[in-house]
Design a protein around this motif. Structure first.
Motif, PDB file in Angstrom:
ATOM      1  N   GLN A 277      23.281  20.077  70.290  1.00 47.05           N
ATOM      2  CA  GLN A 277      23.771  18.878  70.969  1.00 47.05           C
ATOM      3  C   GLN A 277      22.696  17.846  71.268  1.00 47.05           C
ATOM      4  O   GLN A 277      22.976  16.833  71.887  1.00 47.05           O
ATOM      5  N   SER A 278      21.457  18.118  70.844  1.00 50.53           N
ATOM      6  CA  SER A 278      20.383  17.154  71.066  1.00 50.53           C
ATOM      7  C   SER A 278      19.363  17.263  69.932  1.00 50.53           C
ATOM      8  O   SER A 278      19.364  18.222  69.173  1.00 50.53           O
ATOM      9  N   GLN A 279      18.521  16.286  69.861  1.00 48.66           N
ATOM     10  CA  GLN A 279      17.518  16.209  68.798  1.00 48.66           C
ATOM     11  C   GLN A 279      16.398  17.235  69.035  1.00 48.66           C
ATOM     12  O   GLN A 279      15.779  17.241  70.097  1.00 48.66           O
TER      13      GLN A 279
ATOM     14  N   PHE B  14      21.051  15.935  63.643  1.00 46.10           N
ATOM     15  CA  PHE B  14      19.957  16.150  64.590  1.00 46.10           C
ATOM     16  C   PHE B  14      18.815  16.912  63.923  1.00 46.10           C
ATOM     17  O   PHE B  14      17.647  16.600  64.140  1.00 46.10           O
TER      18      PHE B  14
ATOM     19  N   THR C  56      12.545  14.918  66.442  1.00 46.52           N
ATOM     20  CA  THR C  56      11.682  14.060  67.245  1.00 46.52           C
ATOM     21  C   THR C  56      10.365  13.781  66.534  1.00 46.52           C
ATOM     22  O   THR C  56       9.880  12.656  66.513  1.00 46.52           O
TER      23      THR C  56
ATOM     24  N   LYS D  16      26.731   6.809  64.536  1.00 51.02           N
ATOM     25  CA  LYS D  16      27.623   6.718  65.697  1.00 51.02           C
ATOM     26  C   LYS D  16      29.082   6.701  65.237  1.00 51.02           C
ATOM     27  O   LYS D  16      29.932   7.399  65.807  1.00 51.02           O
TER      28      LYS D  16
ATOM     29  N   ARG E 199      30.119  10.174  63.865  1.00 51.26           N
ATOM     30  CA  ARG E 199      30.386  11.129  64.947  1.00 51.26           C
ATOM     31  C   ARG E 199      31.738  10.869  65.604  1.00 51.26           C
ATOM     32  O   ARG E 199      32.480  11.802  65.907  1.00 51.26           O
TER      33      ARG E 199
END
Length: 128
Positions: free
Chosen positions: A7-9, A29, A34, A67, A70
């Motif tokens: 759910q995150s990078q 992701f 990062t 975006k 998703r």
């Protein structure tokens, strides 16, 4: 069995040759970590790929595409079938903060122009 992605990078990314064979799917992701470091999985070994900070620059059009992808996929139930029900278009537009701009009449016009010949669906290729 359906596995959901992170759910995150992450700090480092992951790419695999198996995705090209459709054995698995690596999410965006992991494709866009990062730091510009990726673990690469092939059929018989792993490698590490790295770059400088220039390779991490994402254009505004790339951000918009992701975006939209998703939002469309969420309305599709996360299955990535490539289509949504016409009734789900309002949900997609709300998640993109566009519903208030087009209003109910604009949404109906958009539905009518995007619907696949009375099938009750909207294809990703027509929408994007």
């Amino acid at each position: 069995l359906i596995c959901r992605g992170i759910q995150s990078q992450p700090a480092i990314g992951y790419l695999t040759q198996l995705e090209s064979h459709r054995y698995c799917e690596v999410g965006t992701f992991y494709k866009n970590p990062t730091f510009p470091i990726w673990l690469i999985g092939s059929t018989n070994h792993f490698s590490v790929l790295f770059g400088d900070s220039r390779c991490m620059i994402e254009s505004s059009s790339d951000k918009l595409l992701e975006k939209c992808r998703r939002a469309f996929r969420a309305a599709d139930g996360g299955e990535d079938n490539g289509f949504i029900q016409v009734s789900s278009l309002g949900e997609v537009m709300r998640s993109l903060d566009l519903y208030d701009q087009i209003g109910a009449d604009g949404l109906q016009t958009l539905k009518a122009s995007l619907e696949v010949h009375g099938a009750g669906i909207i294809l990703w290729s027509d929408w994007w």
